[in-house]
Write a protein that holds these residues in place. Structure first.
Motif, short mmCIF file in Angstrom:
data_model
loop_
_atom_site.label_atom_id
_atom_site.label_comp_id
_atom_site.label_asym_id
_atom_site.label_seq_id
_atom_site.Cartn_x
_atom_site.Cartn_y
_atom_site.Cartn_z
N GLU A 186 1.14 -1.15 0.04
CA GLU A 186 -0.16 -0.26 -0.15
C GLU A 186 0.50 1.25 -0.10
OE1 GLU A 186 -3.90 -1.64 2.34
OE2 GLU A 186 -2.18 -0.27 3.62
N LYS A 187 0.16 2.43 -0.46
CA LYS A 187 1.25 3.78 -0.59
C LYS A 187 0.61 4.03 0.70
CE LYS A 187 1.80 7.87 -3.11
NZ LYS A 187 1.75 8.60 -4.27
N TYR A 190 6.40 1.71 -4.74
CA TYR A 190 5.51 2.12 -3.59
C TYR A 190 6.78 1.27 -2.12
CZ TYR A 190 0.48 2.69 -5.60
OH TYR A 190 -0.01 2.98 -5.91
N GLU A 191 6.29 2.67 -1.40
CA GLU A 191 7.45 2.02 -0.22
C GLU A 191 6.82 1.94 1.03
OE1 GLU A 191 11.06 3.45 -0.09
OE2 GLU A 191 11.02 4.75 -2.07
N THR A 192 7.28 0.96 1.85
CA THR A 192 6.19 1.55 3.15
C THR A 192 7.48 1.75 4.43
OG1 THR A 192 6.61 -0.84 4.17
CG2 THR A 192 4.41 -0.17 2.58
N GLN A 193 6.99 2.15 5.67
CA GLN A 193 8.08 1.70 6.64
C GLN A 193 9.26 0.67 5.95
OE1 GLN A 193 6.87 2.13 10.11
NE2 GLN A 193 8.92 2.87 11.84
N ALA A 200 9.54 -2.27 0.17
CA ALA A 200 9.29 -1.67 -0.87
C ALA A 200 9.05 -2.17 -2.10
CB ALA A 200 10.79 -1.06 -1.51
N GLU A 201 8.31 -1.86 -2.96
CA GLU A 201 7.80 -2.68 -4.42
C GLU A 201 9.04 -2.55 -5.19
OE1 GLU A 201 4.89 -1.89 -8.08
OE2 GLU A 201 4.90 -0.20 -6.66
N ILE A 202 9.50 -3.28 -6.07
CA ILE A 202 9.88 -3.76 -6.94
C ILE A 202 9.69 -3.04 -8.62
CG2 ILE A 202 12.66 -4.55 -8.07
CD1 ILE A 202 12.65 -3.15 -5.00
N THR A 203 9.74 -2.87 -9.17
CA THR A 203 9.31 -2.05 -10.60
C THR A 203 10.11 -3.05 -11.62
OG1 THR A 203 10.10 -0.14 -10.46
CG2 THR A 203 8.02 -0.69 -9.63
N SER A 204 11.23 -2.99 -11.22
CA SER A 204 12.34 -3.74 -12.10
C SER A 204 13.43 -3.77 -11.85
CB SER A 204 12.34 -2.98 -13.32
OG SER A 204 13.26 -1.29 -12.79
#
Length: 352
Positions: free
Chosen positions: A46-47, A316-319, A322-326
């Motif tokens: 989540e963002k 997107y990052e949380t505390q 992190a989401e990895i898009t590539s």
């Protein structure tokens, strides 16, 4: 002479052999670095906006006396003792009763009730006679007027008598109860009980200017209090100000949270996570394993006993995540422990 030449040849052979044995070796064996790995599986992220604020009750009031009289604190039927701080009272429940015999007698409630009953009976009788032609319409109308006046007088008497009772205007919890001895004469306007309803609470927060086009009414929010680390309550964005403060570059928002079990208390400091967006089935990794360098961010994966450095791009990052898009794909074996000393193409040994 022949033996002498053989002896010289033997010495030369021994010298050559010794020289070969003393040559330094240039080959080394690379040691495998022990690491722990985890297979990448898609998950959700989540963002969110992290913010804080103070919890407030949605309803609160101070109840004052409307009449002069002798103070009497009533018994709470749930606890079988006098009402006390922290007691839950129902809407309309009497907490304090004032006593003034002279005032009550002056109201004359019983006589007004009796007069109401008599005028009602008379009106009904006059109505029956009028329908049969036994009385005039004027007689019937006069009986209606008498009944209406008696009804108004009885209702006014009840209103006057009700002023002797201090009732809760809503369901709530007693938060203050001044120490007044039963039987003490109190005057009109004396504060006798404070009440709060915090089954629904609000939190005022200040949000960064950059999110003004992303935060919307009814967006979900998670509310947490540091004294209740295992309890997270759902809330939503209730109000948003369109104005941005020129001093703090923030805008005000009001978050509402349901608190049916009354775990949260008015005045508590709360942490609020406003959910702006959500992605499902994406690659998410712990932020603590991401290495930052001059060429960007990277992580290590393992393939056939060799660690390979992978450049990554974050979404997107949380505390903590992190989401990895590539840079990574599903089922890559991600190094989660032991990556600190790795270099690209390092030999590794997987341990638990």
């Amino acid at each position: 002479m022949k033996r002498f030449h053989q002896f010289i040849a033997l010495i030369a052979l021994v010298g050559a052999t010794t020289a070969c044995n003393n040559q330094p070796t240039n080959t080394t064996t690379e040691l495998a670095v022990p690491v722990s790995v985890s297979d990448i599986k898609p998950k959700s992220i989540e963002k969110i906006i992290n913010t804080t604020g103070t919890l407030n009750a949605t309803k609160k009031t101070v109840l004052n006396t409307e009449m002069t009289g002798k103070y009497r604190l009533l018994t709470n039927p749930k606890t079988r003792r006098p009402f006390a701080l922290g007691d839950l009272v129902e809407n309309g429940q009497v907490v304090v009763q004032l006593e003034d015999a002279e005032y009550v007698n002056g109201i004359g409630l019983d006589s007004k009730k009796l007069n109401l009953e008599i005028t009602e009976q008379t009106m009904k009788k006059q109505q029956s006679l009028f329908e049969k032609g036994g009385v005039t319409q004027l007689d019937y109308r006069n009986s209606e007027v008498n009944y209406t006046n008696a009804k108004d007088a009885f209702e006014r008497a009840n209103l006057q008598l009700a002023k002797m009772s201090v009732r809760a205007p809503f369901k709530g919890v007693i938060t203050d109860l001044p120490a007044i001895t039963n039987g003490t004469q109190v005057s009109t306007g004396t504060a006798v009980v404070s009440l709060m309803d915090y089954s629904i609470m609000t939190v005022e927060v200040n949000l960064p200017e950059k999110y003004i086009n992303e935060v919307a009414i009814d967006q979900p929010v998670r509310i947490m209090n540091y004294t209740l680390p295992n309890d997270t309550l759902p809330g939503n964005v209730k109000e948003l100000s369109p104005a941005i403060s020129t001093e703090t570059r923030t805008f005000k928002g009001v978050i509402q949270v349901a608190n049916p079990e009354l775990k949260l208390r008015p005045g508590m400091f709360a942490k609020a996570d406003i959910v702006l967006a959500r992605k499902d089935s994406v690659i998410v990794i712990p932020k603590e394993i991401i290495i930052s360098g001059q060429r960007g961010k990277s992580v290590f994966i393992v393939d056939n006993g060799t660690a390979t450095e992978k450049r990554i791009t974050l979404g997107y990052e949380t505390q903590n995540e992190a989401e990895i898009t590539s840079g990574l794909k599903k089922n890559d074996r991600l190094v989660i422990k032991g990556f600190e000393t790795l270099k690209n193409r390092s030999k590794v040994k997987i341990v638990k």
